[in-house]
Motif scaffolding. Structure first.
Motif, PDB file in Angstrom:
ATOM      1  N   ARG A 109      47.264  -1.767  29.174  1.00 18.89           N
ATOM      2  CA  ARG A 109      46.111  -1.459  28.329  1.00 18.89           C
ATOM      3  C   ARG A 109      44.981  -2.434  28.635  1.00 18.89           C
ATOM      4  N   THR A 110      43.782  -2.041  28.256  1.00 21.30           N
ATOM      5  CA  THR A 110      42.635  -2.932  28.411  1.00 21.30           C
ATOM      6  C   THR A 110      42.592  -3.836  27.192  1.00 21.30           C
ATOM      7  N   VAL A 111      42.723  -5.138  27.423  1.00 19.91           N
ATOM      8  CA  VAL A 111      42.809  -6.064  26.300  1.00 19.91           C
ATOM      9  C   VAL A 111      41.652  -7.050  26.360  1.00 19.91           C
ATOM     10  N   LEU A 112      40.961  -7.232  25.253  1.00 19.54           N
ATOM     11  CA  LEU A 112      39.993  -8.318  25.121  1.00 19.54           C
ATOM     12  C   LEU A 112      40.558  -9.302  24.102  1.00 19.54           C
ATOM     13  N   LEU A 113      40.839 -10.519  24.564  1.00 17.71           N
ATOM     14  CA  LEU A 113      41.397 -11.555  23.696  1.00 17.71           C
ATOM     15  C   LEU A 113      40.338 -12.617  23.440  1.00 17.71           C
ATOM     16  N   VAL A 114      39.928 -12.729  22.203  1.00 14.34           N
ATOM     17  CA  VAL A 114      38.990 -13.786  21.817  1.00 14.34           C
ATOM     18  C   VAL A 114      39.814 -14.986  21.373  1.00 14.34           C
ATOM     19  N   THR A 115      39.539 -16.143  21.942  1.00 11.01           N
ATOM     20  CA  THR A 115      40.335 -17.322  21.608  1.00 11.01           C
ATOM     21  C   THR A 115      39.500 -18.590  21.709  1.00 11.01           C
ATOM     22  N   HIS A 116      39.932 -19.628  20.960  1.00  9.38           N
ATOM     23  CA  HIS A 116      39.277 -20.924  21.125  1.00  9.38           C
ATOM     24  C   HIS A 116      40.198 -21.896  21.864  1.00  9.38           C
ATOM     25  N   ASP A 117      41.329 -21.369  22.365  1.00 12.18           N
ATOM     26  CA  ASP A 117      42.363 -22.230  22.932  1.00 12.18           C
ATOM     27  C   ASP A 117      42.376 -22.103  24.454  1.00 12.18           C
ATOM     28  N   PRO A 118      41.953 -23.164  25.194  1.00 13.49           N
ATOM     29  CA  PRO A 118      41.932 -23.095  26.668  1.00 13.49           C
ATOM     30  C   PRO A 118      43.319 -22.801  27.239  1.00 13.49           C
ATOM     31  N   ALA A 119      44.377 -23.330  26.605  1.00 10.94           N
ATOM     32  CA  ALA A 119      45.727 -23.098  27.115  1.00 10.94           C
ATOM     33  C   ALA A 119      46.068 -21.615  27.042  1.00 10.94           C
ATOM     34  N   GLU A 120      45.672 -20.979  25.934  1.00 13.67           N
ATOM     35  CA  GLU A 120      45.967 -19.565  25.775  1.00 13.67           C
ATOM     36  C   GLU A 120      45.216 -18.736  26.815  1.00 13.67           C
ATOM     37  N   ALA A 121      43.927 -19.080  27.028  1.00 15.55           N
ATOM     38  CA  ALA A 121      43.127 -18.345  28.007  1.00 15.55           C
ATOM     39  C   ALA A 121      43.719 -18.513  29.407  1.00 15.55           C
ATOM     40  N   ALA A 122      44.093 -19.753  29.748  1.00 14.95           N
ATOM     41  CA  ALA A 122      44.626 -20.020  31.096  1.00 14.95           C
ATOM     42  C   ALA A 122      45.942 -19.276  31.306  1.00 14.95           C
ATOM     43  N   ARG A 123      46.697 -19.093  30.251  1.00 13.60           N
ATOM     44  CA  ARG A 123      47.990 -18.434  30.336  1.00 13.60           C
ATOM     45  C   ARG A 123      47.874 -16.917  30.416  1.00 13.60           C
ATOM     46  N   MET A 124      46.956 -16.366  29.618  1.00 14.51           N
ATOM     47  CA  MET A 124      46.970 -14.921  29.376  1.00 14.51           C
ATOM     48  C   MET A 124      45.998 -14.124  30.243  1.00 14.51           C
ATOM     49  N   GLY A 125      44.906 -14.736  30.735  1.00 13.29           N
ATOM     50  CA  GLY A 125      43.788 -13.949  31.243  1.00 13.29           C
ATOM     51  C   GLY A 125      43.903 -13.514  32.696  1.00 13.29           C
ATOM     52  N   HIS A 126      43.687 -12.207  32.955  1.00 10.98           N
ATOM     53  CA  HIS A 126      43.373 -11.788  34.326  1.00 10.98           C
ATOM     54  C   HIS A 126      41.970 -12.253  34.672  1.00 10.98           C
ATOM     55  N   ARG A 127      41.128 -12.245  33.664  1.00 11.73           N
ATOM     56  CA  ARG A 127      39.771 -12.771  33.800  1.00 11.73           C
ATOM     57  C   ARG A 127      39.487 -13.630  32.588  1.00 11.73           C
ATOM     58  N   ILE A 128      38.737 -14.701  32.825  1.00 13.94           N
ATOM     59  CA  ILE A 128      38.439 -15.611  31.719  1.00 13.94           C
ATOM     60  C   ILE A 128      36.927 -15.849  31.667  1.00 13.94           C
ATOM     61  N   TYR A 129      36.337 -15.583  30.548  1.00 15.60           N
ATOM     62  CA  TYR A 129      34.925 -15.908  30.324  1.00 15.60           C
ATOM     63  C   TYR A 129      34.846 -17.057  29.326  1.00 15.60           C
ATOM     64  N   VAL A 130      33.936 -17.975  29.609  1.00 16.99           N
ATOM     65  CA  VAL A 130      33.708 -19.059  28.663  1.00 16.99           C
ATOM     66  C   VAL A 130      32.349 -18.823  28.018  1.00 16.99           C
ATOM     67  N   MET A 131      32.340 -18.796  26.705  1.00 13.92           N
ATOM     68  CA  MET A 131      31.089 -18.561  25.977  1.00 13.92           C
ATOM     69  C   MET A 131      30.665 -19.862  25.318  1.00 13.92           C
ATOM     70  N   THR A 132      29.463 -20.339  25.654  1.00 13.99           N
ATOM     71  CA  THR A 132      28.900 -21.523  24.997  1.00 13.99           C
ATOM     72  C   THR A 132      27.523 -21.129  24.492  1.00 13.99           C
ATOM     73  N   SER A 133      26.855 -22.060  23.844  1.00 13.10           N
ATOM     74  CA  SER A 133      25.516 -21.727  23.346  1.00 13.10           C
ATOM     75  C   SER A 133      24.568 -21.435  24.509  1.00 13.10           C
ATOM     76  N   ALA A 134      24.936 -21.903  25.735  1.00 15.06           N
ATOM     77  CA  ALA A 134      24.086 -21.636  26.899  1.00 15.06           C
ATOM     78  C   ALA A 134      24.289 -20.218  27.425  1.00 15.06           C
ATOM     79  N   GLY A 135      25.359 -19.569  27.016  1.00 12.36           N
ATOM     80  CA  GLY A 135      25.592 -18.203  27.492  1.00 12.36           C
ATOM     81  C   GLY A 135      27.023 -18.013  27.935  1.00 12.36           C
ATOM     82  N   LEU A 136      27.209 -16.967  28.768  1.00 15.31           N
ATOM     83  CA  LEU A 136      28.554 -16.578  29.175  1.00 15.31           C
ATOM     84  C   LEU A 136      28.739 -16.870  30.656  1.00 15.31           C
ATOM     85  N   GLU A 137      29.870 -17.499  31.006  1.00 18.06           N
ATOM     86  CA  GLU A 137      30.165 -17.755  32.417  1.00 18.06           C
ATOM     87  C   GLU A 137      31.583 -17.312  32.706  1.00 18.06           C
TER      88      GLU A 137
END
Lengths: 241, 244
Positions: free
Chosen positions: A180-208
């Motif tokens: 399935r297509t999953v979008l996981l919103v998280t504040h945990d870098p460990a979770e993102a590093a573990r789960m993501g096929h793709r990882i976006y980082v959102m800061t006040s400067a924007g999305l990378e």
């Protein structure tokens, strides 16, 4: 379930006179886990709620579309940090909630099979108050699967769990939501590093978009490259990349 | 079992204090009758007390049923419709500024000396607390539940029936607890203003004939009735709390 489409969101959002984000473009790849990592208040939940068609309190201008051109509405299932189980209903009745809300006849056999897959067949007739936090979130996962939707929106569903339960839930969710297509919103870098096929980082400067570790998810939490990726994500969150 | 023992002890203590006051003040029995006199009067007049109790009890129960039903229906209507809220809420608040007790003579004038003027008093007195408590509950559904319902494609009717109403049951329970306390007050005041039956009427009658022991007996029966009613409603409301 038809094959899962991707989703693209682009545009800007303002809360009153303040800009929450602008010039943002998020591509959620079809059939993959996309992680949206960010600190609290940066607007990542707003992004998820916009895709879900929920109230956000922000004024959005831009576009949200599925890659197959079909409307997103009615193709989404959603899990939040809170399990959102109804305290007055049994686990089984919570899993079949969607059908009952739509006035359809709930498929209890399928619901029981899903409760069995999340390992709680002995607890199907219990009320949520008789279940632990981890068990409640498993029932919420079964409810999400019961909806059988191609697009899954996860708003920090594991962040209130203890470390062990969280790791188990991540593995269970990765297994059961595969394809399935999953979008996981998280504040945990460990979770993102573990789960993501793709990882976006959102800061006040924007999305990378960040580099993902070479191993396919779900990655071992002690895999060195996953740990390094986690460290890099942490630096990005802190603005020290 | 322990609960019953405590109730027995409390009753014994109350009667003992009462008897002590009678002894200590030396008040004549037509001002403050002793517990024994009241008990005797209660036993001697048991048929007439039972008859009048039944009347008051019917007024109270019918009043609670109608008042709770109207209150719940109004709360749901207000929760569904913002325009109804804009129009009806000021009227509701204003109606609360009118002392309901002052309406008793008018209700008796309109509805007569029988059952219905008392039922109307009880209904009027409990309608606002039930409406207000249930409405507040309906408007405080956790946002996450509503989000989930929306994503699952629920209609507003099914969201109301399956989410907002069940989630508001504890609030309705608080409203009903108040109703159980207020409804007997309404019925008895209705009986004071004009009636030919009921415990309130019996109290006035006994007072007029200087049968103060009978008056006390009726008062005690009324109090017991109110306590039992409150206990039953409280049990029901606690069940609603657990389920929600």
């Amino acid at each position: 379930m038809t094959s899962a489409p991707g989703v693209t969101l682009s545009g800007k959002a303002d809360i009153g006179a303040r800009s929450l984000f602008s010039g943002l473009r998020l591509d959620v790849a079809p059939g993959d886990w996309t992680c949206l990592l960010g600190a609290s208040g940066v607007g990542k939940s707003t992004v998820l709620r916009l895709i879900a068609g929920l109230e956000t309190g922000a004024v959005f201008s831009g576009g949200i579309a599925a890659s197959d051109g079909v409307a997103i509405e009615n193709r989404i299932a959603y899990m939040a940090q809170s399990d959102l189980l109804f305290p007055w209903a049994t686990a089984l009745d919570n899993v079949t909630l969607g059908a009952r809300l739509r006035g359809e006849k709930p498929d209890e056999d399928r619901a029981m099979a899903l409760i069995n897959r999340v390992g709680l067949s002995d607890h199907a007739q219990k009320k949520p108050s008789a279940l632990s936090g981890g068990e409640r979130q498993r029932i919420a996962l079964a409810r999400t699967l019961m909806e059988d939707r191609p697009l899954i929106l996860l708003d920090e569903p594991f962040s209130a769990l203890d470390a062990r339960t969280r790791a188990e839930m991540q593995e269970l969710a990765a297994e059961l939501l595969a394809g399935r297509t999953v979008l996981l919103v998280t504040h945990d870098p460990a979770e993102a590093a573990r789960m993501g096929h793709r990882i976006y980082v959102m800061t006040s400067a924007g999305l990378e978009e960040a580099d993902t570790p070479p191993a396919p998810p779900i990655r071992d939490f002690d895999d060195p490259e996953t740990l390094q990726a986690q460290g890099r994500l942490h630096r990005r969150l802190l603005g020290r990349a | 079992m322990k609960g019953w023992r405590n109730i027995g002890l409390a009753a014994f203590l109350g009667i003992a204090i009462w008897q002590i006051i009678v002894w200590a003040t030396g008040l004549p029995h037509f001002i403050l009758p002793s517990p024994m006199r009241v008990a005797t009067a209660m036993w001697k007049s048991r048929a007439i007390i039972a008859e009048h109790s039944l009347v008051t009890l019917s007024e109270v129960l019918i009043g609670i049923a109608i008042g709770a039903f109207l209150g719940m229906a109004t709360a749901i209507q207000l929760a569904i419709s913002p325009s109804a809220r804009a129009v009806v809420r000021p009227i509701l608040v204003f109606s609360q500024a009118v002392p309901v007790f002052a309406l008793a003579p008018i209700l008796t004038l309109w509805l007569g000396y029988g059952l219905w003027s008392k039922v109307a008093m009880a209904v009027l007195i409990i309608y606002f607390p039930v409406t207000s408590a249930f409405f507040d509950g309906l408007m405080r559904t956790p946002q996450g539940f509503l989000d989930q319902a929306r994503i699952m494609g629920a209609s507003s009717v099914s969201t109301m029936l399956r989410i907002r109403i069940p989630a508001a049951l504890p609030s309705l329970g608080s409203g009903l607890r108040l109703a159980a306390v207020y409804a007997p007050i309404g019925a008895v005041i209705g009986e004071w203003v004009g009636a030919s039956q009921g415990l309130g009427y019996l109290m006035l009658l006994a007072n007029g004939r200087a049968k103060i022991d009978l008056m006390f007996a009726a008062l005690i029966v009324l109090a017991i009735m109110a306590v039992i009613l409150h206990t039953i409603v409280d049990r029901l409301a606690s069940k609603m709390d657990q389920d929600a």
